[in-house]
Design an enzyme around this catalytic site. Structure first.
Site, PDB file in Angstrom:
ATOM      1  N   SER B  54       0.860  -1.157  -0.078  1.00 38.28           N
ATOM      2  CA  SER B  54       0.029  -0.026   0.146  1.00 38.28           C
ATOM      3  C   SER B  54       0.881   1.326  -0.141  1.00 38.28           C
ATOM      4  CB  SER B  54      -1.072  -0.060   1.173  1.00 38.28           C
ATOM      5  OG  SER B  54      -0.453   0.412   2.338  1.00 38.28           O
ATOM      6  N   TRP B  55       1.990   1.154   0.632  1.00 34.48           N
ATOM      7  CA  TRP B  55       3.117   2.484   0.478  1.00 34.48           C
ATOM      8  C   TRP B  55       3.473   2.698  -0.763  1.00 34.48           C
ATOM      9  CZ3 TRP B  55       6.496   3.856   5.141  1.00 34.48           C
ATOM     10  CH2 TRP B  55       5.630   3.749   6.393  1.00 34.48           C
ATOM     11  N   ASP B  78      10.493  -6.913  -0.299  1.00 39.94           N
ATOM     12  CA  ASP B  78       9.952  -7.732   0.837  1.00 39.94           C
ATOM     13  C   ASP B  78      10.193  -9.052   0.593  1.00 39.94           C
ATOM     14  OD1 ASP B  78       7.495  -6.595   2.860  1.00 39.94           O
ATOM     15  OD2 ASP B  78       7.734  -8.957   2.602  1.00 39.94           O
ATOM     16  N   ASP B  94      15.496 -10.526   1.339  1.00 40.90           N
ATOM     17  CA  ASP B  94      15.764 -10.237   2.854  1.00 40.90           C
ATOM     18  C   ASP B  94      16.491  -8.973   3.068  1.00 40.90           C
ATOM     19  OD1 ASP B  94      16.534 -10.028   5.127  1.00 40.90           O
ATOM     20  OD2 ASP B  94      17.525 -11.964   5.502  1.00 40.90           O
ATOM     21  N   ASP B 119       8.550   0.041   6.200  1.00 38.54           N
ATOM     22  CA  ASP B 119       7.779  -0.083   7.297  1.00 38.54           C
ATOM     23  C   ASP B 119       7.756  -1.610   7.848  1.00 38.54           C
ATOM     24  OD1 ASP B 119       4.941   0.083   8.690  1.00 38.54           O
ATOM     25  OD2 ASP B 119       3.979  -0.230   6.607  1.00 38.54           O
ATOM     26  N   LYS B 159       9.570   2.239  10.530  1.00 42.97           N
ATOM     27  CA  LYS B 159       8.805   1.923  11.743  1.00 42.97           C
ATOM     28  C   LYS B 159       9.583   1.662  12.720  1.00 42.97           C
ATOM     29  CE  LYS B 159       5.576  -1.719  11.347  1.00 42.97           C
ATOM     30  NZ  LYS B 159       4.256  -1.664  10.615  1.00 42.97           N
TER      31      LYS B 159
HETATM   32  C1  LIG Z   1       3.392  -4.090   8.169  1.00 42.04           C
HETATM   33  S1  LIG Z   1       4.040  -4.958   6.737  1.00 42.04           S
HETATM   34  C2  LIG Z   1       4.402  -3.688   5.703  1.00 42.04           C
HETATM   35  C3  LIG Z   1       3.232  -3.056   4.946  1.00 42.04           C
HETATM   36  C4  LIG Z   1       3.302  -2.283   3.733  1.00 42.04           C
HETATM   37  N1  LIG Z   1       4.034  -0.915   4.030  1.00 42.04           N
HETATM   38  C5  LIG Z   1       2.042  -1.497   3.010  1.00 42.04           C
HETATM   39  O1  LIG Z   1       1.606  -0.503   3.150  1.00 42.04           O
HETATM   40  O2  LIG Z   1       1.512  -2.558   2.391  1.00 42.04           O
HETATM   41  C6  LIG Z   1       5.569  -5.545   7.055  1.00 42.04           C
HETATM   42  C7  LIG Z   1       6.403  -6.096   6.213  1.00 42.04           C
HETATM   43  O3  LIG Z   1       7.757  -6.342   6.495  1.00 42.04           O
HETATM   44  C8  LIG Z   1       8.440  -7.479   5.976  1.00 42.04           C
HETATM   45  N2  LIG Z   1       9.703  -7.787   6.276  1.00 42.04           N
HETATM   46  C9  LIG Z   1       9.940  -8.471   7.632  1.00 42.04           C
HETATM   47  N3  LIG Z   1      11.270  -8.711   7.834  1.00 42.04           N
HETATM   48  C10 LIG Z   1      11.702  -8.424   6.637  1.00 42.04           C
HETATM   49  C11 LIG Z   1      13.080  -8.476   6.122  1.00 42.04           C
HETATM   50  N4  LIG Z   1      14.140  -9.171   6.843  1.00 42.04           N
HETATM   51  N5  LIG Z   1      13.282  -8.168   4.557  1.00 42.04           N
HETATM   52  C12 LIG Z   1      12.138  -7.900   3.999  1.00 42.04           C
HETATM   53  N6  LIG Z   1      11.044  -7.586   4.447  1.00 42.04           N
HETATM   54  C13 LIG Z   1      10.680  -7.952   5.434  1.00 42.04           C
HETATM   55  C14 LIG Z   1       7.138  -8.465   6.056  1.00 42.04           C
HETATM   56  O4  LIG Z   1       7.243  -9.493   5.149  1.00 42.04           O
HETATM   57  C15 LIG Z   1       5.898  -7.589   5.907  1.00 42.04           C
HETATM   58  O5  LIG Z   1       5.430  -7.760   4.836  1.00 42.04           O
END
Ligand SMILES: C[S@@+](CC[C@H](N)C(=O)[O-])C[C@H]1O[C@@H](n2cnc3c(N)ncnc32)[C@H](O)[C@@H]1O
Lengths: 731, 302
Positions: B54-55, B78, B94, B119, B159
């Site tokens: 969404s961002w 992501d 990652d 985020d 975040k």
């Molecule tokens: C709250 S969501 C983000 C929502 C996004 N900003 C949106 O608006 O749709 C947090 C995201 O962080 C990702 N995440 C967590 N650890 C990560 C990593 N090591 N590398 C990449 N992404 C990661 C998760 O897979 C998850 O999709």
């Protein structure tokens, strides 16, 4: 602030830490090390005594403890590497125990995932969260070097296996790239295992470096053969949430082994790997923690003991060799096998309908009235055939007393007495004519006296209470008038002075008759018939708690239990009412240590549950509640010995646990979820206080708090609907 | 995410559905922008931890609303796969892996970015210290990328969860940006510890040219930069930590934004329609475990 209060404040010091246990390690065959927050505790697991505790880190939790010697003897002085977060301490056991020696907090460059001593014990390897290994020289206590395999993403788990001076495997669990196994000396990645989905939460190589165990967000356990190119050789499915602990034990000559696992789903499981079988077979499930998560575990392979530490602060001990313990029995007989063993011919469709556990064997009756006994629970013997017991029969008896009673609808009752070898030594016949039909027979043995009640479905019939003596002769009889409400009785208790009898019925109805002053001829009217106090289904058992106070424990089929008092007739006072977490309660009793033990069925298994300390004692998959079954138990010291017999599709199966000489629990713990409120109350005993806690898990727990700051759980009150519970002491 | 009663009542959730955002998180970025004018002049963006996206949607609509955008670029990264979004380059990787950062820089072909946001939130384990550490590492990885790709004066948003080590991070960010603010958009639930660190005016550290080296971990990268990350010493001693508290701002125009924890009477026409979760769950890693359970195949073998 005055000088005085300031001084007082400075005198406050922390006594103990009660919280999640995130690290466990057996020191030897008697002592276990537990990381309870930043505090290291040592328990003796033969006596269940807490023998030592000391705070290691200023604020970081202990996540793991690593020993330089496995199973050191008494005069060894092993080195302990204790770490949690970014903190590391390296101390000799003797230095740890001497409070005058300060413990230094060290920093190895990053968050630590695992540590291991080098083969010659002169170095310590620390695997850190970005997949570096920091090597510390233990003689100078200085940094030696930092090695990596050129892959520096964040790890969620890791371990190090030292195979020899120069063969050291680093096992790294990544966020999304599976498991990396790299060789510390060559810094080469030797295996990259990618069959898991999601982050890797555990990796561990076997002692000889052949196998690797791993688990991930996909909730499976995987077994890999590192000597066969890192091939995936088995999958274990079963945990209902993430797995936080995994270890090998019980390797057998054929190359197979067991796995001990613990999970966020609050269960601990035992698995078996056999070479060539691609399923890691689940052998048993134990549910012994409450709240969320079991964080830590360890295995003593020599004694075959497992340990787990939970978010609830409980430290639980498991028997990993139940089958090998003295006295363990697990038998299963088909009707054909019984017929051959006892040398009787069963008709087609004939089944063993009812049985009773005599303590040294069990007696059963077939649908055509053949009476058989299974002596010592191994040897079947045919006793006699009685056609009056064709189609309908009931077999009951007196717990651990070797006396059984058989009844039919017409009121023909055969009493049987057996000797110590389970031979039939005496038989007596009774005929009951005053009931229009007998459809219920309930027995009770109480302080050397034998009672039974007979019931008919006719509301105008009496309830008959009879007492027999050791020679199976009736010595007392009473007739009770049924109350106006329709009742179906299920359990009873009688005090030994024969003053009154309390009867538990369906729909929570409690009946009471006053026996004092009545002779055996007149019919007695109920002195109490209550159905408003006790809510629920059938009252499955009634146990006397205190004869003096006339308090009783009632277990309810629909998972509740009550403590009631009947001191001033005609009133009944409910002292406690509570529910267990799940399942149907078919009965309960107290242990010699006054723990409340409940048993019953839940989905497809039978369970015995320690309600006081909140853990499962046994779980047997039997197909669920609708079947013939029997549970016998007694205590040897504080160890419960039980025998569960059940019928499953016409086969009879029996499990009896063996002698287990270790305590079940080393620390009882509290909630396992956030504690929202608490209260401490003084007691008459100056060394003990009552601790009452309320938690977001919606239970209230009552524990005793001792002067050394440790708590022992006594009561968990469920039934609160909402999340927050304010705790206030009423009196 | 199922349709719990909380979701049904949450107006941001309904609004997201109406306005076509993949997640309610969109409003957090929109409200942060309202307060700090983050999108002003922004053309080239890295959106880290971006799924479901969404961002990236917000950024794409903003940046590509006018025609003059020949050098505009949005990269979204992501762990989870993301369905395509117009004008957005997605990468499944990652972000804590230095090689991922290298790939992102490759996509920018040596050019700079105006804005880096993250985020990111790890799957919480329940071990608070570990969760905090991993969260901090996500921020550090994002910051590492920011120092390598942001133009001077560029902005960084990440975040954070208010916890033990956060004030430490403020001090470190203060060395790299003109202004560091901790902000909580109205659309972020008051019951969660989530807030956002908004860093404005990137100023590269004097005398130090941050260069991504895929052989250095995030921690090692920052050790060289001397912004006060703990260092590994020969005698393994602990460093003393410097702490500083960032100013805190709640954002989202109070007059027009809703408080995400409050219950509002629904506008009439909204009341009748039942909405599907906006964030369609991608297959969880334990999908197979659930399937086996449903089929009753998770049995004890004896
Ligand atoms: C709250 S969501 C983000 C929502 C996004 N900003 C949106 O608006 O749709 C947090 C995201 O962080 C990702 N995440 C967590 N650890 C990560 C990593 N090591 N590398 C990449 N992404 C990661 C998760 O897979 C998850 O999709």
């Amino acid at each position: 602030m005055t000088q005085d209060t300031l001084e007082k404040q400075q005198q406050l010091h922390s006594l103990a830490h009660l919280g999640p246990i995130c690290a466990l390690k057996c020191l030897n065959n008697e002592l276990i090390l537990a990381g309870d927050g930043p505090v290291l505790k040592i328990y003796n697991y033969s006596t269940s005594q807490l023998v030592f505790q000391r705070q290691i880190f200023a604020r970081n939790k202990i996540h793991e403890i690593c020993l330089s010697n496995k199973n050191p003897s008494n005069n060894d002085d092993p080195i302990l590497a204790i770490f949690g977060g970014r903190s590391l301490s390296i101390v000799k056991l003797s230095a740890l125990k001497s409070s005058s020696t300060p413990i230094k907090e060290l920093f190895a460059g990053d968050w630590i995932m695992a540590t291991e001593f080098s083969h010659d014990k002169k170095e310590l390897y620390c695997l850190t969260a970005h997949n570096n290994v920091t090597i510390i020289d233990l003689t100078s206590m200085k940094l030696k070097e930092v090695l990596n395999c050129n892959w520096k993403s964040i790890l969620y788990s890791g371990s190090i296996r030292v195979l020899s001076d120069d063969k050291i495997l680093v096992c790294a669990g990544t966020v999304m790239d599976g498991v990396l196994i790299w060789d510390l000396k060559s810094r080469e990645v030797v295996h990259h295992l990618t069959a898991h989905e999601g982050s890797i939460f555990g990796v561990k190589a076997s002692e000889n470096g052949k196998y690797l165990l791993s688990c991930s967000d996909d909730r499976s356990i995987k077994v890999w053969d590192l000597q066969d190119g890192g091939r995936l050789v088995a999958n274990g499915w079963g945990h209902g949430a993430r797995i936080w602990f995994l270890d090998f034990y019980g390797f057998t000559k054929d190359g197979g082994f067991h796995v001990f696992s613990a999970s966020e789903d609050c269960t601990t499981r035992i698995w078996r790997f056999d070479v060539g079988n691609e399923n890691l077979n689940q052998l048993s499930i134990m549910n012994c923690h409450t709240g969320r998560n079991i964080w830590s575990g360890c295995v003593n392979d020599e004694l075959k003991l497992g340990f787990t530490g939970g978010a609830d602060g409980k430290l639980k001990v498991y028997d990993l060799n139940e089958q090998g313990r003295q006295g363990y029995l697990n038998e299963k007989w088909s009707l054909k096998q019984i017929g051959e063993a006892a040398d009787v011919a069963f008709a087609k469709d004939e089944i063993i309908k009812e049985y009773f556990d005599l303590g040294n064997g069990f007696v059963g009756i077939s649908s055509l009235g053949k009476v058989l006994v299974c002596q010592k629970f191994v040897q079947w013997k045919f006793l006699f055939e009685d056609s009056r017991y064709t189609t309908f029969s009931l077999v009951r008896g007196f717990e651990n007393q070797r006396i059984a009673a058989i009844s039919n609808k017409e009121g023909n009752i055969t009493l049987l007495k057996f000797d110590a070898d389970c031979n039939l030594v005496h038989k007596n016949e009774l005929k009951v004519d005053s009931l229009s039909r007998v459809n219920n027979l309930i027995t009770l043995y109480n302080e050397g006296r034998y009672f039974f009640i007979l019931e008919s479905p006719n509301p105008n019939d009496f309830l008959l209470l009879k007492e027999i003596d050791n020679n199976l002769t009736v010595i007392n009889e009473f007739k009770f008038v049924k109350p106006k409400e329709k009742v179906v009785i299920a359990s009873f208790n009688i005090n030994s002075k024969l003053e009154n009898i309390i009867i538990g019925c369906r729909f929570g109805i409690v009946l009471m008759y006053d026996l004092s002053g009545h002779d055996n001829t007149a019919a007695i009217e109920p002195s109490l018939c209550h159905k408003k106090y006790i809510k629920g289904d059938t009252i499955t058992s009634i146990k006397t708690l205190s004869k003096k106070d006339q308090t009783y424990l009632l277990t309810m089929k629909d998972s509740g239990y009550y403590v009631i008092q009947i001191s001033s007739l005609p009133d009944l006072i409910v002292l406690e009412d509570n529910k267990i977490q799940k399942g149907f309660v078919d009965g309960g009793f107290y242990s010699p240590d006054a723990d409340l033990i409940l048993y019953g069925f839940k989905s497809d298994y039978f369970f015995i549950w320690n309600e006081t300390q909140q853990f499962e004692i046994m779980r047997k998959i039997c197909g669920g509640p609708h079947r013939q079954w029997s549970l016998a138990h007694h205590y040897e010291g504080s160890n419960l010995r039980y025998r569960f017999i059940f019928t499953r599709s016409s086969d009879i199966e029996l499990v009896q646990n063996g002698k287990f000489s270790h305590p079940d629990v080393l620390a009882t713990g509290l909630h396992g979820r956030e504690i929202r409120d608490m209260s401490v109350v003084a007691t008459k005993n100056p060394t003990k206080k009552l601790l009452i806690t309320g938690s977001e898990d919606t239970t209230i727990k009552v524990s005793t708090l001792t002067n050394d700051g440790n708590a022992k759980l006594h009561w968990s009150q469920r039934q609160h609907g909402s999340g927050t519970i304010p705790v206030e002491v009423v009196n | 995410m199922g349709k719990s009663s909380k979701d049904k009542r949450d107006l941001y959730y309904r609004k997201a559905k109406e306005e076509g955002w993949r997640a309610r998180s969109a409003f957090k970025l929109l409200q942060l922008n309202e307060q700090f004018e983050l999108f002003k002049g922004v053309k080239r963006v890295v959106d880290l931890c971006a799924a479901p996206g969404s961002w990236s949607q917000v950024l794409s609509r903003e940046i590509f609303k006018d025609e003059n955008n020949s050098d505009a670029k949005i990269v979204a990264v992501d762990l989870q796969p993301m369905s395509p979004i117009d004008h957005v380059t997605t990468l499944q990787a990652d972000i804590t892996h230095p090689k991922t950062l290298e790939k992102i820089l490759d996509i920018f072909e040596g050019g700079k970015a105006d804005f880096v946001c993250s985020d990111g939130a790890p799957d919480v384990t329940g071990l608070h210290d570990l969760d905090e550490y991993i969260q901090a590492q996500l921020i550090l990885s994002a910051l590492q990328l920011a120092t390598c790709v942001l133009k001077e004066g560029g902005a960084f948003v990440a975040k954070i969860f208010r916890g033990r080590d956060i004030d430490l991070l403020y001090s470190q960010l203060g060395l790299l940006f003109d202004k560091v603010i901790c902000a909580k958009p109205r659309s972020s639930r008051g019951t969660s510890l989530e807030s956002f660190i908004v860093c404005l005016g990137y100023k590269p550290r004097a005398g130090w040219n941050p260069k991504l080296n895929p052989n250095l971990s995030t921690e090692e990268f920052f050790q060289e930069m001397k912004i006060g990350r703990p260092e590994l010493h020969d005698d393994l001693s602990f460093d003393a930590e410097e702490r500083k508290v960032a100013p805190f701002i709640a954002c989202g125009d109070l007059a027009t934004s809703y408080d995400s924890d409050a219950t509002y009477t629904l506008e009439k026409d909204l009341q009748r329609t039942s909405l599907d979760p906006v964030q369609m769950p991608t297959a969880p890693p334990y999908k197979k475990a659930l399937e086996l359970k449903r089929k009753g195949e998770l049995k004890i073998i004896k």
